[in-house]
Write a protein that holds these residues in place. Structure first.
Motif, PDB file in Angstrom:
ATOM      1  N   PRO A   1       0.940  -1.188  -0.097  1.00 41.33           N
ATOM      2  CA  PRO A   1      -0.092   0.159  -0.101  1.00 41.33           C
ATOM      3  C   PRO A   1       0.694   1.318  -0.072  1.00 41.33           C
ATOM      4  N   MET A   2       2.138   1.066   0.615  1.00 44.47           N
ATOM      5  CA  MET A   2       2.843   2.425   0.496  1.00 44.47           C
ATOM      6  C   MET A   2       3.305   2.669  -0.801  1.00 44.47           C
ATOM      7  N   ILE A   3       3.454   1.693  -1.836  1.00 42.27           N
ATOM      8  CA  ILE A   3       3.951   1.975  -2.970  1.00 42.27           C
ATOM      9  C   ILE A   3       2.683   2.244  -4.123  1.00 42.27           C
ATOM     10  N   CYS A   4       1.611   1.486  -3.785  1.00 43.31           N
ATOM     11  CA  CYS A   4       0.407   1.904  -4.653  1.00 43.31           C
ATOM     12  C   CYS A   4      -0.036   3.403  -5.011  1.00 43.31           C
ATOM     13  N   ALA A   5      -0.022   3.647  -6.079  1.00 43.80           N
ATOM     14  CA  ALA A   5      -0.465   5.245  -6.491  1.00 43.80           C
ATOM     15  C   ALA A   5      -1.889   5.317  -6.681  1.00 43.80           C
ATOM     16  N   GLY A   6      -2.623   4.280  -6.633  1.00 43.25           N
ATOM     17  CA  GLY A   6      -4.041   4.325  -7.097  1.00 43.25           C
ATOM     18  C   GLY A   6      -4.472   4.505  -8.279  1.00 43.25           C
ATOM     19  N   CYS A   7      -3.847   4.005  -9.420  1.00 43.56           N
ATOM     20  CA  CYS A   7      -4.053   4.145 -10.768  1.00 43.56           C
ATOM     21  C   CYS A   7      -5.325   3.439 -11.061  1.00 43.56           C
ATOM     22  N   GLY A   8      -5.485   2.408 -10.186  1.00 45.90           N
ATOM     23  CA  GLY A   8      -6.902   1.233 -10.689  1.00 45.90           C
ATOM     24  C   GLY A   8      -6.605   0.589 -11.940  1.00 45.90           C
TER      25      GLY A   8
END
Length: 669
Positions: free
Chosen positions: A320-327
């Protein structure tokens, strides 16, 4: 039943709100009656200069509470006014740029946007989050060029952060001791804001004592260092994929003063506690990534731009720290194991349904959807409205936080909810390949060519693309999109293609059939034991291979595990009820036990094994051993137990001792 009751309850909540309207110095026409009736929201009178000349009247409206202000441009002013009045901050909806300054009858679109704003206020837009703590330890990485600028940046940053500068050679070490300075080169880096870890080779630290130039410690390879923030001014290749999405990693050319100043300012703000949204949710039990060390679905691994997704055995794991939420991962996941959660996907389905139904109830016809992000897309719509033609009255914009998460299910849901066309506004920085593949899949499933990618060069070009005379009509009666993304996609496909039975799909589609070569299949059922979704099944009573198409993910695990190479995949969607039933793909006659007659195994397989081993293998030279192959499990155990070379047989058991034995022993003494 609870889901069906959501809509009336939601409408009652919206009636409690009041919409504050302003025609912005008479520059837009507002039909308050139509908006109020269709959106289910009370409307104030239409003001003219609410943000300046009528600011006192705005204060009275805000003081009443539970209001929505139809202006985004002056949002900050109204929020400050609410704070001054010590009342709750009002909600906002942009009617002017998105509707009021367009051409045509904009009342239905205004009503739709107001209804959607009310829905967003109820459901909320923020999902779960975790706290990130940055104590301000900052590593500044210098290169061989622009070292003076790097040192000045370090001097500026050390006022607020604990700075260490990594330089390539000792000659770049300054005498200034306001910040630490080390020599070395970065081998690799991992982590994100508040938790970076680096491996450094040829690391030499400054020995501060003595006169003249500083001396250095002996070089050390593989040294580990940790920091909260990385400011990369080396002009080398970025340390991370999609580095602009990596929080806490800032990069600039030290010879370009504006970029350097921007990075220094941004780094100085990265100290304290921050909320990190958990953009996606992972259900490990649904993941079809791997079984028995056989890789199957890797869609999310292939599209993740930041490297936040890694293999973790039978499922993937998401940092979750690396995830940028692009989907992108949520859009391509075939099983729903990964779903976008900020906000959840059902919120988006509700927004689509609300926009279409409200627009239609207000008298609008054949609405078109314009999907855009909250940055470049919103800015382009605003510029087109203020300086150009704006958006047509039948084009309804919807802002999506993660544009790549708007996958084929969402596109089809929009068409099935009552939109005649779906336009997706993309730009060079958009993850366009994922969206393109989803558009192709949605077009195949819906049978419609009314899903378009728009990539305009400027706001006027965007308006020209949308002002067209060949707008498509609504393709079907509106549906209510409920359920998982797979369920919504199937429901929409059936509504959009009511006469279709089987729809062919492009390669790598997450829907399809399994084809079995019955001549090659030995009914070993290894595919059944490993199928992650249960699409492949067996029959406990007969040698059968069964298949349920609706459950198939087309992950390819059955193809990889089949020892006979008897399985192939066929991308398609069966829209008939047959997709929900198990059908027999291959079956054979069972073998009857030569002892008890019980049916077991596959007759052809038992006969092949018997023929192959009889007289050809030392363990099966005895006819009795061959006969055991032709027995069921129970009879085989019985025969093995009573055989002369019984492996379960031990030495003769001693006689059981009784009381008489003890008494007789006493008599002897």
């Amino acid at each position: 039943m609870q889901a069906l009751l959501f809509w009336p309850a939601m409408r009652r909540i919206k009636l409690a709100k009041t919409l504050i309207l302003c025609d912005c110095l008479g520059s837009q026409a507002i039909d308050a009656a139509t908006v109020s009736e269709a959106a289910g929201m009370n409307c104030s009178r239409v003001y003219t200069n609410l943000c300046e000349g009528q600011i006192e009247l705005a204060g009275k409206e805000i003081a009443q509470g539970d209001v929505v202000i139809a202006c985004q441009q002056e949002r900050q002013r109204f929020e400050e006014l609410a704070e001054e009045l010590e009342v709750d901050t009002p909600a906002f909806v942009d009617l002017r740029d998105r509707a009021g300054w367009g051409e045509g009858n904009v009342a239905p679109k205004m009503a739709a946007l107001v209804a959607e704003a009310g829905l967003s206020a109820i459901t909320g837009q923020m999902g779960k989050s975790i706290d990130i703590i940055s104590e301000g330890t900052c590593l500044v990485i210098a290169g061989t060029n622009g070292v003076d600028a790097v040192m000045q940046a370090a001097r500026d940053l050390c006022q607020t952060l604990a700075v260490t500068v990594l330089v390539p050679t000792a000659e770049h070490i300054p005498v200034d001791r306001k910040f630490d300075c080390v020599v070395g080169t970065v081998r690799n880096a991992a982590g994100a804001l508040g938790g970076f870890t680096l491996k450094i080779d040829s690391l030499q630290q400054v020995i501060v004592g003595g006169r003249g130039s500083f001396t250095l410690s002996e070089p050390q390879d593989g040294a580990t260092s940790q920091c909260d923030i990385i400011v990369d001014l080396s002009r080398h290749n970025p340390m991370f994929p999609a580095y602009e999405k990596r929080e806490g990693y800032l990069r600039a050319d030290p010879t370009h003063v504006p970029s350097l100043a921007k990075v220094v300012f941004a780094a100085s703000q990265l100290i304290g506690t921050f909320e990190k949204p958990l953009y996606v949710r992972l259900e490990e039990s649904l993941c079809a990534h791997n079984r028995a060390e056989q890789t199957a679905c890797s869609n999310c691994l292939n599209v993740c731009p930041t490297g936040a997704i890694l293999s973790a055995g039978e499922h993937v794991t998401i940092d979750p720290m690396i995830c940028a939420g692009c989907g992108s991962c949520a859009a391509v996941c075939p099983s729903g194991a990964i779903s976008y959660d900020a906000p959840p996907v059902d919120t988006l389905f509700r927004r689509l349904s609300t926009l279409a139904s409200t627009y239609t109830s207000a008298g609008g016809k054949n609405p078109r959807l314009l999907v855009h992000d909250g940055d470049t897309g919103s800015e382009m719509i605003t510029l087109a409205a203020r300086f150009g033609r704006g958006l047509p009255s039948d084009v309804i914009p919807i802002e999506i936080d993660a544009l790549s998460s708007f996958g084929h299910a969402e596109m089809m849901a929009a068409l099935a909810c009552g939109f005649g066309e779906v336009n997706i506004l993309v730009f060079p920085k958009t993850d366009i390949e994922v969206i393109k593949s989803q558009v192709s899949l949605a077009q195949a499933l819906s049978g419609c060519a009314t899903i378009h990618l728009l990539q305009p060069g400027d706001p006027d070009a965007m308006s020209d693309m949308l002002y067209t005379d060949d707008a498509a009509p609504v393709a079907c009666d509106p549906i209510l999109p409920m359920g998982t993304r797979r369920q919504v996609a199937r429901l929409a496909a059936k509504a959009l293609q009511p006469e279709a039975t089987i729809v062919g799909l492009p390669q790598n589609a997450p829907y399809g059939a399994v084809l079995v070569d019955t001549n090659a299949c030995s009914l070993c059922l290894s595919c059944v034991s490993l199928c992650p979704s249960g699409a492949l099944g067996d029959n406990e009573d007969l040698p059968q291979l069964r298949f349920q198409e609706d459950a198939c993910l087309q992950c390819g695990l059955c193809v990889n595990i089949c020892p006979e190479n008897a399985i192939t995949l066929k991308p398609q969607m069966d829209l008939t009820d047959a997709a929900f039933t198990q059908r027999v793909m291959h079956e054979e006659e069972p073998f009857a036990c030569v002892e008890c007659g019980s049916l077991f195994g596959v007759k052809s397989t038992v006969e092949k094994i018997t023929e192959k081993l009889a007289g050809n293998h030392a363990m099966f030279a005895n006819p009795a051993a061959i006969k055991m192959i032709q027995m069921c499990d129970n009879c085989r155990i019985q025969a093995q137990y009573h055989s002369t070379d019984n492996p379960f047989q031990g030495e003769e058991r001693p006689r059981v001792r009784t009381s008489d034995d003890y008494f007789s022993k006493r008599k002897d003494h």
